[in-house]
Motif scaffolding. Sequence first.
Motif, PDB file in Angstrom:
ATOM      1  N   THR A 202       1.827   2.705  -3.148  1.00  0.00           N
ATOM      2  CA  THR A 202       0.900   3.122  -4.110  1.00  0.00           C
ATOM      3  C   THR A 202       0.631   4.790  -3.909  1.00  0.00           C
ATOM      4  O   THR A 202       0.345   5.570  -4.575  1.00  0.00           O
ATOM      5  CB  THR A 202      -0.653   2.565  -3.742  1.00  0.00           C
ATOM      6  OG1 THR A 202      -0.500   1.076  -3.885  1.00  0.00           O
ATOM      7  CG2 THR A 202      -1.770   3.017  -4.398  1.00  0.00           C
TER       8      THR A 202
ATOM      9  N   LEU B  70       2.306   3.257 -11.403  1.00  0.00           N
ATOM     10  CA  LEU B  70       2.766   2.339 -10.323  1.00  0.00           C
ATOM     11  C   LEU B  70       3.876   1.291 -10.668  1.00  0.00           C
ATOM     12  O   LEU B  70       5.016   1.243 -10.035  1.00  0.00           O
ATOM     13  CB  LEU B  70       1.490   1.212 -10.009  1.00  0.00           C
ATOM     14  CG  LEU B  70       1.894   0.153  -8.989  1.00  0.00           C
ATOM     15  CD1 LEU B  70       2.172   0.748  -7.412  1.00  0.00           C
ATOM     16  CD2 LEU B  70       0.829  -0.618  -8.913  1.00  0.00           C
TER      17      LEU B  70
ATOM     18  N   TYR C  45       0.647  -1.178   0.008  1.00  0.00           N
ATOM     19  CA  TYR C  45       0.020   0.062   0.018  1.00  0.00           C
ATOM     20  C   TYR C  45       0.758   1.492  -0.120  1.00  0.00           C
ATOM     21  O   TYR C  45       0.411   2.426  -0.578  1.00  0.00           O
ATOM     22  CB  TYR C  45      -1.005   0.142   1.142  1.00  0.00           C
ATOM     23  CG  TYR C  45      -0.289   0.502   2.420  1.00  0.00           C
ATOM     24  CD1 TYR C  45      -0.122   1.623   2.776  1.00  0.00           C
ATOM     25  CD2 TYR C  45       0.191  -0.549   3.397  1.00  0.00           C
ATOM     26  CE1 TYR C  45       0.535   2.018   4.133  1.00  0.00           C
ATOM     27  CE2 TYR C  45       0.570  -0.274   4.620  1.00  0.00           C
ATOM     28  CZ  TYR C  45       0.787   1.275   4.806  1.00  0.00           C
ATOM     29  OH  TYR C  45       1.386   1.576   6.308  1.00  0.00           O
TER      30      TYR C  45
ATOM     31  N   GLY D  99      -0.104  -5.255  -5.786  1.00  0.00           N
ATOM     32  CA  GLY D  99      -0.453  -3.737  -5.555  1.00  0.00           C
ATOM     33  C   GLY D  99      -1.485  -3.574  -6.583  1.00  0.00           C
ATOM     34  O   GLY D  99      -1.987  -2.301  -6.841  1.00  0.00           O
TER      35      GLY D  99
ATOM     36  N   GLU E  30      -6.463   0.517  -0.780  1.00  0.00           N
ATOM     37  CA  GLU E  30      -5.221   1.156  -0.029  1.00  0.00           C
ATOM     38  C   GLU E  30      -5.864   1.516   1.354  1.00  0.00           C
ATOM     39  O   GLU E  30      -4.891   1.542   2.298  1.00  0.00           O
ATOM     40  CB  GLU E  30      -5.120   2.418  -1.031  1.00  0.00           C
ATOM     41  CG  GLU E  30      -3.768   3.130  -0.480  1.00  0.00           C
ATOM     42  CD  GLU E  30      -4.113   4.057   0.416  1.00  0.00           C
ATOM     43  OE1 GLU E  30      -3.090   4.361   1.430  1.00  0.00           O
ATOM     44  OE2 GLU E  30      -5.102   4.558   0.426  1.00  0.00           O
TER      45      GLU E  30
ATOM     46  N   THR F 297      -4.790  -1.972  -5.871  1.00  0.00           N
ATOM     47  CA  THR F 297      -4.968  -0.680  -5.665  1.00  0.00           C
ATOM     48  C   THR F 297      -5.019   0.419  -6.737  1.00  0.00           C
ATOM     49  O   THR F 297      -5.265   1.633  -6.310  1.00  0.00           O
ATOM     50  CB  THR F 297      -3.935  -0.198  -4.552  1.00  0.00           C
ATOM     51  OG1 THR F 297      -2.622  -0.246  -5.114  1.00  0.00           O
ATOM     52  CG2 THR F 297      -3.548  -1.116  -3.260  1.00  0.00           C
ATOM     53  N   VAL F 298      -4.969  -0.062  -7.833  1.00  0.00           N
ATOM     54  CA  VAL F 298      -5.004   0.863  -8.962  1.00  0.00           C
ATOM     55  C   VAL F 298      -6.211   0.580  -9.824  1.00  0.00           C
ATOM     56  O   VAL F 298      -6.285   1.011 -11.046  1.00  0.00           O
ATOM     57  CB  VAL F 298      -3.456   0.716  -9.967  1.00  0.00           C
ATOM     58  CG1 VAL F 298      -2.612   1.312  -8.962  1.00  0.00           C
ATOM     59  CG2 VAL F 298      -3.317  -0.592 -10.251  1.00  0.00           C
TER      60      VAL F 298
ATOM     61  N   SER G 192       3.219   6.447  -5.830  1.00  0.00           N
ATOM     62  CA  SER G 192       2.680   6.558  -7.180  1.00  0.00           C
ATOM     63  C   SER G 192       1.769   7.724  -7.409  1.00  0.00           C
ATOM     64  O   SER G 192       1.712   8.251  -8.425  1.00  0.00           O
ATOM     65  CB  SER G 192       2.294   5.136  -7.678  1.00  0.00           C
ATOM     66  OG  SER G 192       0.851   4.952  -7.195  1.00  0.00           O
ATOM     67  N   TRP G 193       0.875   7.688  -6.454  1.00  0.00           N
ATOM     68  CA  TRP G 193       0.264   8.981  -6.545  1.00  0.00           C
ATOM     69  C   TRP G 193       0.864  10.387  -6.697  1.00  0.00           C
ATOM     70  O   TRP G 193       0.403  11.279  -7.473  1.00  0.00           O
ATOM     71  CB  TRP G 193      -0.858   9.102  -5.275  1.00  0.00           C
ATOM     72  CG  TRP G 193      -2.009   8.125  -4.867  1.00  0.00           C
ATOM     73  CD1 TRP G 193      -2.206   7.199  -5.990  1.00  0.00           C
ATOM     74  CD2 TRP G 193      -2.710   7.749  -3.909  1.00  0.00           C
ATOM     75  NE1 TRP G 193      -3.168   6.282  -5.226  1.00  0.00           N
ATOM     76  CE2 TRP G 193      -3.254   6.637  -4.077  1.00  0.00           C
ATOM     77  CE3 TRP G 193      -2.663   8.310  -2.688  1.00  0.00           C
ATOM     78  CZ2 TRP G 193      -4.222   6.046  -3.072  1.00  0.00           C
ATOM     79  CZ3 TRP G 193      -3.662   7.936  -1.672  1.00  0.00           C
ATOM     80  CH2 TRP G 193      -4.201   6.853  -1.920  1.00  0.00           C
TER      81      TRP G 193
END
Length: 687
Positions: free
Chosen positions: A152, A264, A149, A482, A494, A485-486, A155-156
């Motif tokens: 992630t 990601l 998480y 992961g 997340e 989470t996308v 990546s944001w």
Amino acid sequence: MATPIVDSVDEEEVAYAKSSWWCLLLKRKLTLKSRTPMQKDGEGEGVDQKEPPRGFWANEVESVLSLLGLAVGLGNVWRFPWMVSRNGGGAFLIPYFFMLFFCGLPLFLMELTIGQYSGSGPGNVFEAAPLFRGLGWCVLAGAILGATYYITIISWAIYYMFSSFQKYLPWIGCKHEWNSPYCYSKDEEEMCTANNTLYLEHMCKGNTTGYFEQYLDTLNSTRISSTDEFFNRKMYNIYFDKNSISPRPMENSGLPKWDLTLTLLFTWLITYLCICKGIKSSGKVVYFTALFPYLAITGLLIVAAQLDGAGDGVKYYLQPPANASVLANHHVWVDATTQIFYSLGLSGGSVMTYASYNKYNNNILRDCLIVGIGNSLTSFYAGFPVFCILGYMAKRLNTDIKSVVKSGSALVFIVYPEVLNKLPGAQFWCFLFFLMLVSLGLDSQFGTIETLLTAILDKKPKLLPKKPLIALVICSTICVFGLSTVVQAGVYWEEMLNYYAGFATVVLALINATVYGWIYGAGNLLDHLQHMINIKFPVTLVWILLFLWKILAPLIISVILIFNFIAVSKIDYHGYVLPDWAQLFGWLTVWVPFLMVPIAAVLEYRKEVAANPYEVLTVWQRIVKLTKPSSKWIPSYLKHEQDIINPPTENGVDNADTIINSSTSYGTNRNSIDMTDITLQNSNLPV
């Protein structure tokens, strides 16, 4: 063949060596002396091929910067300000620094001591008490969960950073294709007000009567900021259509979004390139990732301090408690301890892992103070630009500061972008801010991946030459995890992983403190610490450390755990409560890894019985035996070749006495070493 320099050993020295595992050091000295100056490891007949060198930090600066980067993470920017606002502003700083010195630093020093003394990651440090070997696997399971998480969120930040390269920032205004009729922009409303019109459906309207007024009231009651819609409707897509205000259910999370998926993958690529060679590569990267955030925070502070209302924000941040009732609230103390706990990365395995790459005589007491205090001062310093911005927002919205403070992703990805747009050169400051978040997050991610990598290589040292390949497998595997989470509603996953990961961390910290403080012995750890840093502590300091390690720290962790369970509630996001199956899945991620503790204990017991079938012991006696250090629990300088070990001074701790006391006073090794198996006259002894 080279003639040995040493052909015989004094009989008294051999007799002494038989009585303790000090013989390992003697054995190593004899081997080194038996070589010619040009002879290398593995040369000569009968010499066992050595395992590849594990490696150390290139210098002490890399070690400190890596630990500092591990501690200083996203929580310093988005969690600490929220904690301060939630608990009475400046009043929160009193319990915060109190808990730092009486709980955080002692536990941080304990983990540093364990890692540096053993020279092992979390997979092997429980050789100190083999019955609890399963705890090492729990730590690794938690590391996988955390890495899933946490990256992630990084990546944001990269997604927003790339989005900053536009003439008009995409999260400002409500005239984008993803905006709903409920989108609200303060800037657009001010333009309508200046023209004596009303702001409605992203346009300026002239008159409102009848049904139109009712429609206006409905829209005003469901206003959603443009930055919120960018996060939830553009980056994610938690709504079915533009007109919907009810989030999609978790059962219908949708497919992975291509833009988030690429981001990601790009984030994992950066992580892999920085960690592929272990500390040799990550140790160089931290010079940037650990220091750049301070430059970014300073730049943001200079600009934010000039905003209208910044002074009110700083005043709120530093104001003393109006009365003592704030400090009497137990929630303030629990929040302070929780913030210290998570910020230092305790029980996550990364602290032990990084410390295991130190030279044996590295001054970890100094490192503990630098990193622990530096981390807290960073949180304090980062709070100034945050509250300058919050003060500006409160004045602009004509409300109090506490009402505009949000925690976590809401503060960083919804509140901050809106305010940064007001700064001159907004694109530059947005890019700088999100690059800072990436730097903060990557340092912590490096520690998590290095923990997993070290655990594997400690178990299989022969794989060291294939470290880049092992790192690739780790990163690729967690990247697949992961992907959940996308998806279009991936933010639910997340939030769920983030929420429940905290429970496992606290439980692990309590068990670790119990095992090393009571079963292995806090006095044992204290002996190791004094021996490594070559300082004999005053009696008063000894008693203080023993009290903190054995009583106060475990007590504080227990209180935190109890309050966390009392305050537990179902996770919700934007008013949508996650379904029961998701809540159950979250709890399973907490407790299933702990099943490895009893399973590993049973396996260890059976292994002990099989190894010593003729030993007449009761079940309880065998269990007690398994709580004693194994023969593999030895100082790192015996385990990993270190050519220079600083001898203790007359005022320091006696070398031999310390080692003997460490292995006998608090728990003798279960398997003694028989010198009869070692031919001291042989010049080809393996090290």
